[in-house]
Design a protein around this motif. Structure first.
Motif, PDB file in Angstrom:
ATOM      1  N   ARG A  25      15.242 -24.321  11.041  1.00 25.56           N
ATOM      2  CA  ARG A  25      14.024 -23.139  10.868  1.00 25.56           C
ATOM      3  C   ARG A  25      13.155 -22.911  11.551  1.00 25.56           C
ATOM      4  NH1 ARG A  25       9.674 -25.372   7.245  1.00 25.56           N
ATOM      5  NH2 ARG A  25       9.079 -26.018   9.384  1.00 25.56           N
ATOM      6  N   ARG A  79      12.548 -15.488   2.160  1.00 31.16           N
ATOM      7  CA  ARG A  79      12.770 -14.531   2.604  1.00 31.16           C
ATOM      8  C   ARG A  79      10.976 -13.012   2.320  1.00 31.16           C
ATOM      9  NH1 ARG A  79      19.211 -12.499   4.772  1.00 31.16           N
ATOM     10  NH2 ARG A  79      19.273 -15.199   4.797  1.00 31.16           N
ATOM     11  N   ALA A  94      16.934 -18.229   0.109  1.00 24.96           N
ATOM     12  CA  ALA A  94      15.291 -18.346   0.914  1.00 24.96           C
ATOM     13  C   ALA A  94      14.091 -17.118   0.025  1.00 24.96           C
ATOM     14  CB  ALA A  94      15.528 -18.348   2.004  1.00 24.96           C
ATOM     15  N   GLU A 121      21.422 -10.327  -0.325  1.00 24.08           N
ATOM     16  CA  GLU A 121      20.137 -10.731   0.633  1.00 24.08           C
ATOM     17  C   GLU A 121      20.044 -10.414   2.035  1.00 24.08           C
ATOM     18  OE1 GLU A 121      22.051 -15.207   0.855  1.00 24.08           O
ATOM     19  OE2 GLU A 121      19.887 -15.654   0.048  1.00 24.08           O
ATOM     20  N   ASP A 122      20.756  -9.870   2.579  1.00 25.81           N
ATOM     21  CA  ASP A 122      21.398  -9.326   4.247  1.00 25.81           C
ATOM     22  C   ASP A 122      20.323  -7.955   3.641  1.00 25.81           C
ATOM     23  OD1 ASP A 122      21.261 -11.772   5.149  1.00 25.81           O
ATOM     24  OD2 ASP A 122      23.634 -11.276   5.625  1.00 25.81           O
ATOM     25  N   MET A 129      16.959  -5.261   5.162  1.00 27.81           N
ATOM     26  CA  MET A 129      16.206  -6.322   5.427  1.00 27.81           C
ATOM     27  C   MET A 129      17.390  -7.280   6.397  1.00 27.81           C
ATOM     28  SD  MET A 129      16.192  -8.593   1.754  1.00 27.81           S
ATOM     29  CE  MET A 129      15.694  -6.566   1.013  1.00 27.81           C
ATOM     30  N   ALA A 130      16.752  -8.256   7.367  1.00 23.85           N
ATOM     31  CA  ALA A 130      17.485  -8.498   8.941  1.00 23.85           C
ATOM     32  C   ALA A 130      18.454  -9.692   7.812  1.00 23.85           C
ATOM     33  CB  ALA A 130      16.633  -9.195   9.182  1.00 23.85           C
ATOM     34  N   ARG A 176      20.553 -13.363   8.265  1.00 21.53           N
ATOM     35  CA  ARG A 176      20.398 -14.596   9.171  1.00 21.53           C
ATOM     36  C   ARG A 176      21.065 -15.372   8.839  1.00 21.53           C
ATOM     37  NH1 ARG A 176      14.869 -15.574  10.431  1.00 21.53           N
ATOM     38  NH2 ARG A 176      13.512 -13.693  10.294  1.00 21.53           N
ATOM     39  N   SER A 231       8.395 -18.517  11.556  1.00 20.71           N
ATOM     40  CA  SER A 231       9.921 -18.040  11.878  1.00 20.71           C
ATOM     41  C   SER A 231      10.296 -17.204  11.049  1.00 20.71           C
ATOM     42  CB  SER A 231      10.366 -19.495  12.530  1.00 20.71           C
ATOM     43  OG  SER A 231      11.070 -20.235  11.017  1.00 20.71           O
ATOM     44  N   GLY A 232      10.853 -16.834   9.515  1.00 27.14           N
ATOM     45  CA  GLY A 232      11.255 -16.359   8.601  1.00 27.14           C
ATOM     46  C   GLY A 232      12.078 -17.452   8.708  1.00 27.14           C
ATOM     47  N   GLY A 233      12.758 -18.327   8.739  1.00 27.98           N
ATOM     48  CA  GLY A 233      13.291 -19.729   8.537  1.00 27.98           C
ATOM     49  C   GLY A 233      13.346 -20.524   7.433  1.00 27.98           C
ATOM     50  N   ALA A 234      14.452 -21.177   6.752  1.00 27.33           N
ATOM     51  CA  ALA A 234      13.884 -21.584   5.663  1.00 27.33           C
ATOM     52  C   ALA A 234      14.986 -23.034   5.730  1.00 27.33           C
ATOM     53  CB  ALA A 234      14.117 -21.238   4.056  1.00 27.33           C
ATOM     54  N   LEU A 235      14.275 -24.519   5.159  1.00 22.84           N
ATOM     55  CA  LEU A 235      14.142 -25.435   4.410  1.00 22.84           C
ATOM     56  C   LEU A 235      14.922 -25.506   2.837  1.00 22.84           C
ATOM     57  CD1 LEU A 235      13.287 -28.170   6.422  1.00 22.84           C
ATOM     58  CD2 LEU A 235      14.774 -26.956   6.742  1.00 22.84           C
ATOM     59  N   LEU A 236      16.021 -25.606   2.662  1.00 27.75           N
ATOM     60  CA  LEU A 236      16.498 -25.187   1.266  1.00 27.75           C
ATOM     61  C   LEU A 236      17.104 -26.911   1.005  1.00 27.75           C
ATOM     62  CD1 LEU A 236      18.642 -21.920   2.058  1.00 27.75           C
ATOM     63  CD2 LEU A 236      16.154 -21.664   1.120  1.00 27.75           C
ATOM     64  N   SER A 255      11.234 -19.215   2.682  1.00 25.94           N
ATOM     65  CA  SER A 255      11.217 -19.199   3.830  1.00 25.94           C
ATOM     66  C   SER A 255      10.047 -19.396   4.984  1.00 25.94           C
ATOM     67  CB  SER A 255      11.215 -17.675   4.312  1.00 25.94           C
ATOM     68  OG  SER A 255      12.649 -17.849   3.758  1.00 25.94           O
ATOM     69  N   SER A 260      13.984 -11.778  -3.292  1.00 25.84           N
ATOM     70  CA  SER A 260      14.598 -10.226  -3.853  1.00 25.84           C
ATOM     71  C   SER A 260      15.949  -9.898  -4.261  1.00 25.84           C
ATOM     72  CB  SER A 260      14.095  -9.042  -3.027  1.00 25.84           C
ATOM     73  OG  SER A 260      12.871  -8.918  -2.628  1.00 25.84           O
ATOM     74  N   VAL A 286      18.269 -23.321   6.150  1.00 26.19           N
ATOM     75  CA  VAL A 286      19.354 -24.713   6.019  1.00 26.19           C
ATOM     76  C   VAL A 286      19.017 -25.194   5.153  1.00 26.19           C
ATOM     77  CG1 VAL A 286      19.189 -27.213   7.506  1.00 26.19           C
ATOM     78  CG2 VAL A 286      17.936 -25.056   9.047  1.00 26.19           C
ATOM     79  N   GLY A 315      14.793 -19.727  13.139  1.00 25.12           N
ATOM     80  CA  GLY A 315      14.860 -18.478  12.341  1.00 25.12           C
ATOM     81  C   GLY A 315      15.532 -18.539  11.496  1.00 25.12           C
ATOM     82  N   MET A 316      16.927 -20.148  11.233  1.00 25.46           N
ATOM     83  CA  MET A 316      17.839 -19.614  10.417  1.00 25.46           C
ATOM     84  C   MET A 316      17.327 -20.257   9.007  1.00 25.46           C
ATOM     85  SD  MET A 316      20.273 -21.507  13.448  1.00 25.46           S
ATOM     86  CE  MET A 316      20.256 -21.103  15.213  1.00 25.46           C
TER      87      MET A 316
END
Ligand SMILES: Nc1nc2c(ncn2[C@@H]2O[C@H](COP(=O)(O)OP(=O)(O)OP(=O)(O)O)[C@@H](O)[C@H]2O)c(=O)[nH]1
Ligand SMILES: [Mg+2]
Lengths: 321, 135
Positions: free
Chosen positions: B29, A119, A117, A28-29, B1-2, B4, A91-96, A87, A127, B35, B32-33
């Protein structure tokens, strides 16, 4: 680094879920260790059966996956789950939130659940989902359930990854049209009409069956498989054994008709292109010489974007001015 | 890819208030996190299992019941046993300062009680993350 990757791959193959989870994180990263672990385990034959679960937002995909886990466990299968949620584009964040519906399996050692997410990736998967599925397989799970994000349109990558794709729909005016627009009929191997306890289930089934007849005609000439339709009430587990039987019949069909091999070949080609699409831009840019000067010249209007791009694609540096 | 930051939010024990957790989840979220909210009535065993399978960096635990001390210490103990004590463990809820002190001594990095703002929580996590990444 390859030492670490080899060690991680060995632990993962021995069924260490912490190692599995970490390797998925590397993918992922974009950590190079992820690709190394994948290379370590790649080449082993595919063992796990991958079932994709897709459909509109809120159709009950996660609830259905939860019920499928229960049924698969009853049948003695070890189950890995990759549950994808979007995502935030802001913000690029996500609620999973998919996992919330599968909590009762948390302590079962025969179940591994991983939320992912997107992403920024379109298509309904992340991906890293393809690689993650390979890793879950390598860790010894018999079945990999892949839940996509709630699909709108054109989010059908799961069909390229799964052996059997389950499309979930629900009773409700216009949903069949939505499904048609999204191309869900083309990718469905099995249809689940979920929330069959709600009013309108009968008419939804009639509509779906009529559309299925059309789809069967379209597929004329392909090895015969008429996608079956199964009514489910995921929240109660009703219809879920029948749904799994239908998936199983599809699996048998894939093996018996040669369709499975044909799809595997297509999948390999698609994965190849997907990997190139993902990695080529970065590699190209990393390789380009004089990139800073090229961009400066471009911004100053000394060269145009076409010439600059062509120079980089051709592997050279700054084009002659 | 960054990279997170991945965060697990869990409610231990029997309390059934979800509003606080939902607000925190959304704030993280928006910062940028990623969750994962694992729901109500989590046991320490479930929390640790989930944290490992999801490979989260941060575990945020909330407890409104008097049982928080034993729950929290069990989570920390299990994380250590699983070789996963590199995760940042945060506490929240209605926790008297006396208990908060004991929790910090146990290894809970910070305790955010009812008055804490989401900004404080985010800044705390981001500071920790920056330091860890720098190592
Ligand atoms: N009446 C009824 N409700 C159901 C059924 N299955 C699921 N639900 C409810 O539908 C809602 C959405 O369920 P999910 O399983 O989260 O749906 P989803 O498709 O995974 O949603 P996203 O992942 O957000 O796209 C929940 O409130 C479920 O309890 C069913 O068979 N009947
Ligand atoms: Mg879901």
């Amino acid at each position: 680094m390859s030492e670490r990757a080899r060690d991680a791959a060995a632990r993962l193959r021995a069924g260490d879920t912490a190692a599995l989870a970490r390797a998925i994180r590397w993918l992922e990263d974009g950590d190079a260790l992820g690709a190394s672990v994948l290379r370590e385990v790649a080449g082993a034959p595919e063992r796990a059966w991958r079932i994709g679960v897709t459909g509109p937002a809120g159709a009950g995909k996660s609830t259905l996956v939860d019920a499928l886990i229960t049924e698969l466990r009853r049948r003695g299968q070890r189950v890995g789950v990759l549950a994808v949620d979007p995502s935030s584009p802001f913000s690029g964040g996500a609620l999973l939130g998919d996992r919330l519906r599968m909590q009762r399996h948390t302590l079962d050692p025969g179940v591994f659940i991983r939320s992912m997410a997107t992403r920024g990736r379109m298509g309904g998967l992340a991906s890293a989902t393809h690689g993650a599925a390979i890793l879950v397989d390598a860790a010894g799970f018999d079945v990999v359930l892949i839940e996509t994000v709630g699909v709108g349109q054109d989010e059908l990558d799961v069909a390229e990854l799964a052996h059997t794709t389950v499309v979930v729909s629900v009773p409700g005016l216009g949903d069949e049209v939505q499904a048609l627009k999204a191309g869900l009929f083309e990718v469905a191997d099995v249809h689940a009409l979920n929330k069959a306890d709600l009013p309108g289930a009968d008419s939804a089934e009639r509509n779906l069956r009529a559309l299925l007849d059309l789809e069967t005609q379209r597929r004329e000439g392909e090895p015969r498989w008429a996608p079956p339709l199964v009514r489910t009430v995921a929240a109660r587990g009703d219809g879920v054994p029948a749904l799994l039987d239908a998936c199983d019949a599809h699996r048998v069909h894939l093996a018996a008709s040669g369709e499975g091999e044909r799809r595997a070949a297509t999948r390999a080609e698609q994965l190849f292109y997907a990997l190139l699409r993902e990695q080529a831009p970065q590699r190209l840019l990393a390789r380009a010489t004089d990139l800073d000067r090229t961009i400066a010249a471009l911004r100053a209007g000394e060269i145009d974007a076409f010439a600059a791009a062509e120079a980089v694609l051709a592997g050279g540096g700054l084009p002659a001015l | 890819m960054a990279k997170r930051i991945r965060v697990l939010l869990a409610k231990l024990g029997l309390d059934s208030h979800t509003i606080g957790v939902t607000v925190i989840a959304k704030a993280l979220r928006d910062a940028g996190m990623e969750v994962i909210y694992s729901g109500l009535k989590q046991t320490p065993e479930m929390v640790v299992r989930t944290a490992i399978q999801e490979d989260v960096d941060v575990v945020g635990l909330s407890s409104l019941s008097a049982a928080h001390m034993s729950h929290f210490s069990r989570v920390l103990e299990l994380l250590r046993a699983e070789g996963a004590s590199d995760k940042l463990v945060l506490g929240g809820g209605v926790i008297p300062e006396r208990d908060a002190e004991k929790l910090r001594a146990m290894g809970v990095a910070a305790v955010f009680t009812m008055g804490a703002t989401t900004t404080e929580i985010i800044e705390f996590i981001e500071r920790w993350w920056t330091q860890r990444e720098a190592q």
